[in-house]
Write a protein that holds these residues in place. Structure first.
Motif, PDB file in Angstrom:
ATOM      1  N   ALA A  19       0.466  -1.206   0.192  1.00 55.89           N
ATOM      2  CA  ALA A  19      -0.518  -0.313  -0.049  1.00 55.89           C
ATOM      3  C   ALA A  19       0.708   1.109  -0.124  1.00 55.89           C
ATOM      4  O   ALA A  19       0.486   2.345   0.063  1.00 55.89           O
ATOM      5  N   GLY A  20       1.821   1.306   0.497  1.00 54.20           N
ATOM      6  CA  GLY A  20       3.233   2.584  -0.185  1.00 54.20           C
ATOM      7  C   GLY A  20       3.328   2.780   1.481  1.00 54.20           C
ATOM      8  O   GLY A  20       2.843   3.941   1.457  1.00 54.20           O
ATOM      9  N   LEU A  21       2.819   2.361   2.720  1.00 51.59           N
ATOM     10  CA  LEU A  21       3.022   2.728   3.668  1.00 51.59           C
ATOM     11  C   LEU A  21       4.306   2.626   4.233  1.00 51.59           C
ATOM     12  O   LEU A  21       4.019   3.369   5.452  1.00 51.59           O
ATOM     13  N   LEU A  22       4.770   2.266   4.195  1.00 56.57           N
ATOM     14  CA  LEU A  22       6.284   2.044   4.555  1.00 56.57           C
ATOM     15  C   LEU A  22       7.339   2.832   3.925  1.00 56.57           C
ATOM     16  O   LEU A  22       8.934   2.746   4.588  1.00 56.57           O
ATOM     17  N   SER A  23       7.142   3.753   2.907  1.00 56.92           N
ATOM     18  CA  SER A  23       7.704   4.649   2.545  1.00 56.92           C
ATOM     19  C   SER A  23       8.228   5.767   3.817  1.00 56.92           C
ATOM     20  O   SER A  23       7.284   5.838   4.573  1.00 56.92           O
ATOM     21  N   GLU A  24       9.223   6.200   3.899  1.00 57.24           N
ATOM     22  CA  GLU A  24       9.754   7.249   5.065  1.00 57.24           C
ATOM     23  C   GLU A  24       8.857   8.649   4.335  1.00 57.24           C
ATOM     24  O   GLU A  24       7.729   9.155   5.332  1.00 57.24           O
ATOM     25  N   ALA A  25       7.715   9.347   3.499  1.00 51.52           N
ATOM     26  CA  ALA A  25       7.311   9.799   3.693  1.00 51.52           C
ATOM     27  C   ALA A  25       5.754   9.417   4.066  1.00 51.52           C
ATOM     28  O   ALA A  25       5.432  10.702   4.365  1.00 51.52           O
ATOM     29  N   ALA A  26       5.529   8.015   4.164  1.00 53.42           N
ATOM     30  CA  ALA A  26       4.396   8.119   3.892  1.00 53.42           C
ATOM     31  C   ALA A  26       3.898   7.170   5.287  1.00 53.42           C
ATOM     32  O   ALA A  26       3.233   8.372   6.626  1.00 53.42           O
ATOM     33  N   LEU A  27       5.781   7.102   6.337  1.00 55.77           N
ATOM     34  CA  LEU A  27       5.259   7.247   7.968  1.00 55.77           C
ATOM     35  C   LEU A  27       5.444   8.325   8.353  1.00 55.77           C
ATOM     36  O   LEU A  27       4.564   8.067  10.016  1.00 55.77           O
ATOM     37  N   ALA A  28       6.051   9.384   7.894  1.00 61.42           N
ATOM     38  CA  ALA A  28       5.592  11.153   8.300  1.00 61.42           C
ATOM     39  C   ALA A  28       4.890  11.093   8.967  1.00 61.42           C
ATOM     40  O   ALA A  28       4.279  11.935   9.831  1.00 61.42           O
ATOM     41  N   LYS A  29       4.188  11.106   7.238  1.00 66.54           N
ATOM     42  CA  LYS A  29       2.693  11.400   6.914  1.00 66.54           C
ATOM     43  C   LYS A  29       1.465  10.932   8.127  1.00 66.54           C
ATOM     44  O   LYS A  29       1.105  12.003   8.950  1.00 66.54           O
ATOM     45  N   LEU A  30       1.512   9.541   8.408  1.00 70.35           N
ATOM     46  CA  LEU A  30       0.643   8.956   9.149  1.00 70.35           C
ATOM     47  C   LEU A  30       0.952   9.359  10.774  1.00 70.35           C
ATOM     48  O   LEU A  30       0.579   9.642  11.664  1.00 70.35           O
ATOM     49  N   LEU A  31       2.998   9.610  11.414  1.00 66.05           N
ATOM     50  CA  LEU A  31       2.937   9.808  12.209  1.00 66.05           C
ATOM     51  C   LEU A  31       2.214  11.227  12.682  1.00 66.05           C
ATOM     52  O   LEU A  31       1.747  11.593  14.034  1.00 66.05           O
ATOM     53  N   ARG A  32       2.480  12.256  11.944  1.00 63.56           N
ATOM     54  CA  ARG A  32       2.348  13.638  11.762  1.00 63.56           C
ATOM     55  C   ARG A  32       0.555  13.679  11.859  1.00 63.56           C
ATOM     56  O   ARG A  32      -0.119  14.026  13.327  1.00 63.56           O
ATOM     57  N   GLU A  33      -0.194  13.101  11.634  1.00 60.46           N
ATOM     58  CA  GLU A  33      -1.882  13.206  11.179  1.00 60.46           C
ATOM     59  C   GLU A  33      -1.787  12.217  13.366  1.00 60.46           C
ATOM     60  O   GLU A  33      -2.976  12.953  13.991  1.00 60.46           O
ATOM     61  N   GLN A  34      -1.608  11.106  13.361  1.00 59.84           N
ATOM     62  CA  GLN A  34      -1.430  10.626  14.777  1.00 59.84           C
ATOM     63  C   GLN A  34      -1.285  11.728  15.630  1.00 59.84           C
ATOM     64  O   GLN A  34      -2.033  12.067  17.235  1.00 59.84           O
ATOM     65  N   LEU A  35      -0.051  12.518  15.428  1.00 56.11           N
ATOM     66  CA  LEU A  35       0.647  13.302  17.144  1.00 56.11           C
ATOM     67  C   LEU A  35      -1.160  14.212  16.817  1.00 56.11           C
ATOM     68  O   LEU A  35      -1.081  15.005  17.840  1.00 56.11           O
ATOM     69  N   GLN A  36      -1.338  14.783  15.531  1.00 54.09           N
ATOM     70  CA  GLN A  36      -2.041  16.038  15.548  1.00 54.09           C
ATOM     71  C   GLN A  36      -3.610  15.121  16.303  1.00 54.09           C
ATOM     72  O   GLN A  36      -4.573  16.405  17.137  1.00 54.09           O
ATOM     73  N   ALA A  37      -4.366  14.497  15.153  1.00 58.08           N
ATOM     74  CA  ALA A  37      -5.105  14.322  16.171  1.00 58.08           C
ATOM     75  C   ALA A  37      -5.130  13.850  18.278  1.00 58.08           C
ATOM     76  O   ALA A  37      -5.764  14.067  18.882  1.00 58.08           O
ATOM     77  N   ARG A  39      -3.500  15.658  19.572  1.00 55.38           N
ATOM     78  CA  ARG A  39      -3.623  16.474  20.651  1.00 55.38           C
ATOM     79  C   ARG A  39      -4.683  17.145  20.671  1.00 55.38           C
ATOM     80  O   ARG A  39      -5.479  17.852  21.444  1.00 55.38           O
ATOM     81  N   GLN A  40      -5.605  17.397  19.692  1.00 55.80           N
ATOM     82  CA  GLN A  40      -6.579  17.244  19.590  1.00 55.80           C
ATOM     83  C   GLN A  40      -7.611  16.909  20.002  1.00 55.80           C
ATOM     84  O   GLN A  40      -9.034  17.330  21.016  1.00 55.80           O
ATOM     85  N   ASP A  41      -7.389  15.255  20.543  1.00 54.48           N
ATOM     86  CA  ASP A  41      -8.292  14.510  21.915  1.00 54.48           C
ATOM     87  C   ASP A  41      -8.016  15.265  23.261  1.00 54.48           C
ATOM     88  O   ASP A  41      -8.926  15.521  24.056  1.00 54.48           O
ATOM     89  N   THR A  42      -6.591  15.625  23.283  1.00 56.87           N
ATOM     90  CA  THR A  42      -6.387  16.562  24.355  1.00 56.87           C
ATOM     91  C   THR A  42      -6.915  18.146  24.407  1.00 56.87           C
ATOM     92  O   THR A  42      -7.618  18.261  25.658  1.00 56.87           O
ATOM     93  N   PHE A  43      -7.308  18.467  23.670  1.00 51.15           N
ATOM     94  CA  PHE A  43      -7.971  19.421  23.833  1.00 51.15           C
ATOM     95  C   PHE A  43      -9.170  19.528  24.123  1.00 51.15           C
ATOM     96  O   PHE A  43     -10.149  20.483  24.874  1.00 51.15           O
ATOM     97  N   PHE A  44     -10.008  19.112  23.491  1.00 52.39           N
ATOM     98  CA  PHE A  44     -11.076  18.805  23.190  1.00 52.39           C
ATOM     99  C   PHE A  44     -11.936  17.890  24.589  1.00 52.39           C
ATOM    100  O   PHE A  44     -12.707  18.099  25.567  1.00 52.39           O
ATOM    101  N   THR A  45     -10.937  17.310  25.459  1.00 51.26           N
ATOM    102  CA  THR A  45     -10.620  16.134  26.530  1.00 51.26           C
ATOM    103  C   THR A  45     -11.308  17.540  27.838  1.00 51.26           C
ATOM    104  O   THR A  45     -11.607  17.514  28.900  1.00 51.26           O
ATOM    105  N   ALA A  46     -10.226  18.879  27.532  1.00 50.68           N
ATOM    106  CA  ALA A  46      -9.607  19.863  28.184  1.00 50.68           C
ATOM    107  C   ALA A  46     -11.374  20.301  28.292  1.00 50.68           C
ATOM    108  O   ALA A  46     -11.335  20.895  29.405  1.00 50.68           O
ATOM    109  N   LEU A  47     -11.707  20.667  27.263  1.00 44.56           N
ATOM    110  CA  LEU A  47     -12.411  21.476  27.044  1.00 44.56           C
ATOM    111  C   LEU A  47     -13.586  21.461  28.162  1.00 44.56           C
ATOM    112  O   LEU A  47     -14.655  21.600  27.994  1.00 44.56           O
ATOM    113  N   GLU A  48     -14.007  19.296  28.030  1.00 39.86           N
ATOM    114  CA  GLU A  48     -14.691  19.241  28.581  1.00 39.86           C
ATOM    115  C   GLU A  48     -15.176  18.996  30.108  1.00 39.86           C
ATOM    116  O   GLU A  48     -15.863  19.331  30.407  1.00 39.86           O
TER     117      GLU A  48
END
Length: 81
Positions: A19-37, A39-48
């Motif tokens: 699926a092309g998910l083991l390339s450096e670019a794909a892994l970096a993108k996946l990690l960035r997306e997970q980190l952002q998610a 951060r958003q979860d932490t933010f919304f938990t704090a709002l709650e």
């Protein structure tokens, strides 16, 4: 740049590679997306938590003036003592 070595089940590794998910670019993108998610979860938990915190009662102008007088008297007493 950091090198990371991971161990995956063979089937998962093969599917991810196809699926092309083991390339450096794909892994970096996946990690960035997970980190952002996360951060958003932490933010919304704090709002709650904030929404569940009761609002302090509103002070009348007289109450505010009393608090200021009390604070000033305490300061004067400390300065004199």
């Amino acid at each position: 740049m950091t090198t990371v070595q991971i161990t995956l089940p063979d089937q998962l590794a093969q599917e991810a590679k196809q699926a092309g998910l083991l390339s450096e670019a794909a892994l970096a993108k996946l990690l960035r997306e997970q980190l952002q998610a996360r951060r958003q979860d932490t933010f919304f938990t704090a709002l709650e938590r904030m929404e569940q915190t009761p609002e302090p009662s509103t002070m009348s102008p007289e109450d505010v003036a009393d608090e200021i007088r009390t604070m000033r008297a305490e300061r004067r007493a400390r300065a004199a003592g």
